[in-house]
Design a protein around this motif. Sequence first.
Motif, PDB file in Angstrom:
ATOM      1  N   MET A 107       0.831  -1.183   0.000  1.00 54.17           N
ATOM      2  CA  MET A 107       0.000   0.000   0.000  1.00 54.17           C
ATOM      3  C   MET A 107       0.871   1.241   0.000  1.00 54.17           C
ATOM      4  SD  MET A 107      -2.873   1.285   2.755  1.00 54.17           S
ATOM      5  CE  MET A 107      -1.660   1.919   3.914  1.00 54.17           C
ATOM      6  N   VAL A 108       0.486   2.244  -0.760  1.00 54.95           N
ATOM      7  CA  VAL A 108       1.159   3.535  -0.779  1.00 54.95           C
ATOM      8  C   VAL A 108       0.236   4.545  -0.118  1.00 54.95           C
ATOM      9  CG1 VAL A 108       2.058   5.385  -2.231  1.00 54.95           C
ATOM     10  CG2 VAL A 108       2.442   3.012  -2.875  1.00 54.95           C
ATOM     11  N   SER A 109       0.751   5.275   0.860  1.00 56.22           N
ATOM     12  CA  SER A 109      -0.034   6.295   1.549  1.00 56.22           C
ATOM     13  C   SER A 109       0.527   7.663   1.197  1.00 56.22           C
ATOM     14  CB  SER A 109       0.025   6.071   3.069  1.00 56.22           C
ATOM     15  OG  SER A 109      -0.649   7.107   3.741  1.00 56.22           O
ATOM     16  N   LEU A 110      -0.320   8.530   0.679  1.00 52.49           N
ATOM     17  CA  LEU A 110       0.096   9.868   0.286  1.00 52.49           C
ATOM     18  C   LEU A 110      -0.556  10.881   1.210  1.00 52.49           C
ATOM     19  CD1 LEU A 110      -0.283   9.609  -3.599  1.00 52.49           C
ATOM     20  CD2 LEU A 110       1.718   9.117  -2.213  1.00 52.49           C
ATOM     21  N   GLY A 111       0.267  11.746   1.792  1.00 58.98           N
ATOM     22  CA  GLY A 111      -0.237  12.836   2.605  1.00 58.98           C
ATOM     23  C   GLY A 111      -0.274  14.111   1.793  1.00 58.98           C
ATOM     24  N   CYS A 112      -1.038  15.067   2.250  1.00 59.59           N
ATOM     25  CA  CYS A 112      -1.178  16.320   1.520  1.00 59.59           C
ATOM     26  C   CYS A 112      -0.169  17.352   2.013  1.00 59.59           C
ATOM     27  CB  CYS A 112      -2.586  16.882   1.704  1.00 59.59           C
ATOM     28  SG  CYS A 112      -3.853  15.850   0.999  1.00 59.59           S
ATOM     29  N   TYR A 170      -4.742  -6.658   2.428  1.00 52.76           N
ATOM     30  CA  TYR A 170      -5.579  -6.103   3.505  1.00 52.76           C
ATOM     31  C   TYR A 170      -6.320  -7.200   4.280  1.00 52.76           C
ATOM     32  CZ  TYR A 170      -4.924  -1.929   0.573  1.00 52.76           C
ATOM     33  OH  TYR A 170      -4.395  -0.919  -0.188  1.00 52.76           O
ATOM     34  N   HIS A 171      -5.708  -8.380   4.373  1.00 52.64           N
ATOM     35  CA  HIS A 171      -6.427  -9.512   4.950  1.00 52.64           C
ATOM     36  C   HIS A 171      -6.883  -9.241   6.374  1.00 52.64           C
ATOM     37  CE1 HIS A 171      -3.084 -11.097   7.493  1.00 52.64           C
ATOM     38  NE2 HIS A 171      -2.335 -10.476   6.605  1.00 52.64           N
ATOM     39  N   ARG A 172      -6.103  -8.530   7.179  1.00 49.52           N
ATOM     40  CA  ARG A 172      -6.509  -8.277   8.567  1.00 49.52           C
ATOM     41  C   ARG A 172      -7.778  -7.420   8.609  1.00 49.52           C
ATOM     42  NH1 ARG A 172      -0.853  -7.938   9.025  1.00 49.52           N
ATOM     43  NH2 ARG A 172       0.053  -9.540  10.378  1.00 49.52           N
ATOM     44  N   PHE A 173      -7.855  -6.454   7.724  1.00 49.77           N
ATOM     45  CA  PHE A 173      -9.018  -5.577   7.676  1.00 49.77           C
ATOM     46  C   PHE A 173     -10.270  -6.371   7.327  1.00 49.77           C
ATOM     47  CE2 PHE A 173     -11.672  -2.580   5.081  1.00 49.77           C
ATOM     48  CZ  PHE A 173     -12.072  -1.763   6.129  1.00 49.77           C
TER      49      PHE A 173
END
Length: 344
Positions: A1-6, A249-252
């Motif tokens: 997963m890639v998380s992008l902040g503003c 995302y298996h835990r989710f």
Amino acid sequence: MVSLGCKEGTKISYQPGDCLAIFPENDPVIVDHTLSLMDIPGSHHVDHPKFGELTIRDLLIRHVSISKITRPILKECLCHLPSEQAHPLRKLLEPSQRTSFLSFTGQYALWDFLKEFPHVRLPPITWVRLLPPLTPRYYSIASAQSSFPEEIHLTVLLTSYHTNNISRYGVGSHYLCKQAEPQQTPIRCFLSKNHSFRLPEQPSTPIIMIGPGTGVAPFRGFLQERSVQQATKNWLFFGECHRKTSFYYHRFWEQLTQKNFLKLSLAFSRDQPEKIYVQHRMQQEKELLWNWIYTQQAHVYICGDATKMAPDVETTLQQIFAHYKHDDYLNQLKQEQRYHKDVY
């Protein structure tokens, strides 16, 4: 997963189902190698009609595509090749050779071509004219703003492949997964609204989500939003090659199933001798699937591969509808705007 902040002070507003378009950059190592084969110094300044004055190295890194040989490039290069080399390549441009042309361009990046045909030497201004723009890559947003007010999550699979016995990587996925430095690299992007891929207005409406591979991305955002809405009728069909390595995302998902918030149907195609795909799970669950769609008026969402998965899933739905004597029900779903696709 890639998380992008503003960037500080930047406001974002998105809904589950929207996409983020990323402007990637070419690998500087490949760019420098390409410039060396062009026999052009990277510091050479050029004036591009769209991007203005900049160094040719900056142009090749940030703004133009160097991963394919286009028809205009091949036509121009033919003028600089000896006749014995030019003749077979010129044949590729004939209308009857479209398949051969696509096969050729699929094997050669620009630097491959320049290495194999060293007689090609074009001035910088010609490359400015010939090289096509680097297009944005669109990624389904894998988060809900109600859960992550100042972040956008993406599900990015590093694309890799072999041509001419060389390992290569997708420009967009390589940029996000390997080149961009966390918390440092500013990423050029824009939000792309997807008005035809929205959650039902009423949270009580059931939803059925079919998203093999990275096609599962928007459904993570859907379910984050549905958690806030306390909407409990959710069913996800997910498939990949192996549960151990590709159960994104298996835990989710598992947490949601434990709370009776999500029904989860899984298909890991290579974990057993016979290949099992999401459409097989749909057939196995056809009675309940039909009940959700026909009786409970569920919305159906499909996301992912457009070439094989989406047609196979659609065929399976038609078979299930025909089994219950409603051959034309897929068209009714579309007319009622309960059938949503985001395929690529």
